[in-house]
Design a protein around this motif. Structure first.
Motif, short mmCIF file in Angstrom:
data_model
loop_
_atom_site.label_atom_id
_atom_site.label_comp_id
_atom_site.label_asym_id
_atom_site.label_seq_id
_atom_site.Cartn_x
_atom_site.Cartn_y
_atom_site.Cartn_z
N GLY A 132 77.48 40.41 55.25
CA GLY A 132 78.90 40.40 55.16
C GLY A 132 79.90 39.87 55.61
O GLY A 132 81.26 39.15 53.98
N LEU A 133 79.58 39.18 56.71
CA LEU A 133 80.61 38.90 57.56
C LEU A 133 80.67 37.11 56.81
O LEU A 133 81.57 36.71 57.46
N THR A 134 79.53 36.71 56.88
CA THR A 134 79.54 35.71 56.52
C THR A 134 79.66 35.17 54.81
O THR A 134 80.53 34.47 55.35
N ILE A 135 79.43 36.45 54.42
CA ILE A 135 79.54 36.46 53.03
C ILE A 135 81.18 36.08 52.43
O ILE A 135 82.49 34.96 52.15
N ILE A 136 82.40 37.20 53.22
CA ILE A 136 84.07 36.56 53.73
C ILE A 136 83.96 36.11 54.23
O ILE A 136 84.93 34.48 53.77
N ILE A 137 83.58 34.92 55.23
CA ILE A 137 84.08 33.63 55.20
C ILE A 137 83.89 33.02 54.58
O ILE A 137 84.94 31.90 54.25
N VAL A 138 82.25 32.70 53.54
CA VAL A 138 82.66 31.61 52.84
C VAL A 138 82.95 31.84 51.55
O VAL A 138 83.52 30.40 51.60
N VAL A 139 83.37 33.07 51.51
CA VAL A 139 84.73 33.05 50.08
C VAL A 139 86.03 32.67 50.41
O VAL A 139 87.07 32.01 49.65
N THR A 140 86.46 32.98 51.27
CA THR A 140 87.72 32.84 52.63
C THR A 140 87.77 30.42 52.33
O THR A 140 89.10 30.15 51.47
N ILE A 141 87.20 30.03 52.59
CA ILE A 141 86.72 28.64 52.72
C ILE A 141 86.74 28.42 51.38
O ILE A 141 87.28 27.24 51.28
N ILE A 142 86.24 29.36 50.47
CA ILE A 142 85.94 28.28 48.85
C ILE A 142 87.50 29.08 48.61
O ILE A 142 87.89 27.09 47.51
N ILE A 143 88.37 29.89 49.24
CA ILE A 143 90.19 30.14 47.93
C ILE A 143 90.73 28.86 49.16
O ILE A 143 91.47 28.29 48.13
N TRP A 144 90.91 28.19 49.80
CA TRP A 144 91.33 27.53 50.88
C TRP A 144 90.87 26.50 50.30
O TRP A 144 92.42 25.53 50.06
N VAL A 145 89.87 25.77 50.08
CA VAL A 145 89.49 24.75 49.99
C VAL A 145 90.35 24.57 48.34
O VAL A 145 90.79 23.54 47.71
N CYS A 146 90.16 25.63 47.39
CA CYS A 146 90.53 25.57 45.86
C CYS A 146 92.35 25.14 45.94
O CYS A 146 92.95 24.41 45.39
N LEU A 147 92.62 26.22 47.02
CA LEU A 147 94.48 26.55 46.98
C LEU A 147 94.99 25.09 47.38
O LEU A 147 96.11 24.47 47.34
N HIS A 148 94.28 24.39 48.25
CA HIS A 148 94.48 22.70 48.74
C HIS A 148 94.55 21.81 48.59
O HIS A 148 95.35 21.03 48.02
N THR A 149 93.46 21.56 47.36
CA THR A 149 93.38 21.19 46.19
C THR A 149 94.38 21.34 45.14
O THR A 149 95.23 20.17 44.41
N GLN A 150 94.33 22.26 45.13
CA GLN A 150 95.32 22.84 43.60
C GLN A 150 96.80 21.98 44.15
O GLN A 150 97.54 21.35 43.50
N ARG A 151 97.51 21.93 45.93
CA ARG A 151 98.26 21.65 46.43
C ARG A 151 99.25 20.35 45.88
O ARG A 151 99.48 19.91 45.81
N GLN A 152 97.73 19.42 46.44
CA GLN A 152 97.54 17.86 46.10
C GLN A 152 97.90 17.81 44.81
O GLN A 152 98.38 16.74 44.53
N SER A 153 96.62 18.44 44.31
CA SER A 153 97.02 18.09 42.57
C SER A 153 98.47 18.20 42.26
O SER A 153 99.22 17.20 41.41
N GLU A 154 99.04 19.43 42.77
CA GLU A 154 100.57 19.57 41.98
C GLU A 154 101.58 18.67 42.63
O GLU A 154 102.03 18.15 41.69
N GLY A 155 101.61 18.21 43.86
CA GLY A 155 102.12 16.91 44.60
C GLY A 155 102.28 15.87 44.09
O GLY A 155 102.52 14.88 43.57
N SER A 156 101.15 15.30 43.53
CA SER A 156 101.07 13.94 42.47
C SER A 156 101.31 13.98 41.38
O SER A 156 101.88 13.17 40.94
N ASP A 157 101.71 15.24 40.51
CA ASP A 157 102.00 15.51 39.15
C ASP A 157 103.39 15.29 39.79
O ASP A 157 104.29 14.72 39.01
#
Length: 321
Positions: free
Chosen positions: A234-259
């Motif tokens: 369960g802890l491994t799944i939580i860490i993996v999901v957290t990393i995926i969410i962080w990467v998605c948000l970071h990518t989205q912010r970079q995309s919004e700044g570029s626009d």
């Protein structure tokens, strides 16, 4: 006259004794003749005539309503390689029995052209018995420390069941239950399935223990190990999901700044060279430079209204004071 009566009495007693002896011999022979025969599939059976063979002039064997053997016509309607009629003993032999051979066989005969009584023999052909499957399930009782053993014995076909426990055998059904105690040690249960031609057995050994825990519940050590593994997963799944969410948000912010950068006025206005500047190697000007260049260059001289009035309407100084 007396002698004649004695002679008649002697003849009568002699005839009666012979007749009684013949009846007794016939009864003994009939009693030794089996009227019901049990066999197994694949066996060979010989069906006796159960009657004297002296002076027999006609013999017919029937299976139900069908004639299967005839002494005069050598008739065999079932199978010539399976059925054999003995002309000396008048017996009928059937080889390689099948279950369909079960039924009533009738023996019809004549002795000195006189019809004799019909002899009927019933044949039962049984399927072979398979080795039974014996299953045991033990339940412990905490209140007295005893155990109840439930037994299931299964086999194919119509069979009877015998159970042997502690050197005691009794007849029963396909299921049984017994109560044993820890002091009984290892207890062997034997199930025997049988019919009139064969039998098969199976055995199992059961021991009663004082452990009253439910066998369906996991052991404590195994339960702790299971919880540890589940928590780690369960802890491994939580860490993996957290990393995926962080990467998605970071990518989205970079995309919004570029626009946002692309939507500024600097991006919309393309670079171009000033029309007033003719230098070939001059760098492109910004919007501020473009706007500045388009303003007419200031002429020399006064730029204000006051200046214009002063210059345009000034009179020459008079010489008078």
């Amino acid at each position: 006259m007396v002698g004649g009566r004695l002679c008649c009495l002697c003849c009568f007693f002699t005839y009666s004794a012979v007749l009684l002896l013949g009846v007794c011999l016939h009864d003994v022979e009939a009693s030794n003749c089996p009227r019901i025969i049990h066999k197994q599939v694949g066996d060979t059976v010989e069906l006796p005539s159960c009657l004297p063979t002296e002076g027999v002039t006609s013999v017919v064997w029937k299976f139900g309503d069908k004639t299967v053997a005839d002494m005069e016509q050598s008739l065999n309607t079932q199978s010539t390689d399976r059925i054999y009629l003995n002309n000396t003993t008048c017996s009928l032999t059937v080889r390689r029995l099948i279950a369909q051979d079960s039924g009533n066989y009738s023996f019809l005969s004549e002795a000195k052209d006189v019809q004799r009584d019909t002899v009927i023999i019933t044949l039962h052909v049984h399927e072979p018995i398979t080795t039974p499957v014996l299953t045991a399930n033990t339940t412990s009782h905490a209140f007295n420390g005893s155990c109840t053993v439930f037994l299931w014995c299964t086999s194919d076909g119509q069979v009877n069941y015998n159970w042997t426990v502690k050197d005691r055998t009794h007849r029963g059904s396909s299921t049984q239950h017994y109560t044993i105690r820890p002091q009984d040690g290892e207890t062997t249960f034997t199930c025997t399935v049988w019919n009139v031609v064969s039998e098969q057995s199976a055995s199992t050994t059961v021991t009663c223990s004082n452990d009253t825990s439910d066998p369906t519940k996991p052991e404590p050590e195994n339960f702790v190990l299971f919880l540890s593994v589940a928590a780690g997963a369960g802890l491994t799944i939580i860490i993996v999901v957290t990393i995926i969410i962080w990467v998605c948000l970071h990518t989205q912010r970079q995309s919004e700044g570029s626009d946002a950068n692309d939507l500024t006025v600097y991006a919309d206005i393309s670079d171009y060279a000033s029309e007033d500047r003719t230098s070939a190697n001059m760098k492109p000007c910004s919007v501020y430079e473009t706007i500045d260049n388009r303003v007419n260059a200031a002429t020399s001289g006064p730029q204000t209204v006051y200046d214009k009035i002063q210059f345009n309407h000034m009179r020459n100084a008079s010489g008078s004071p």
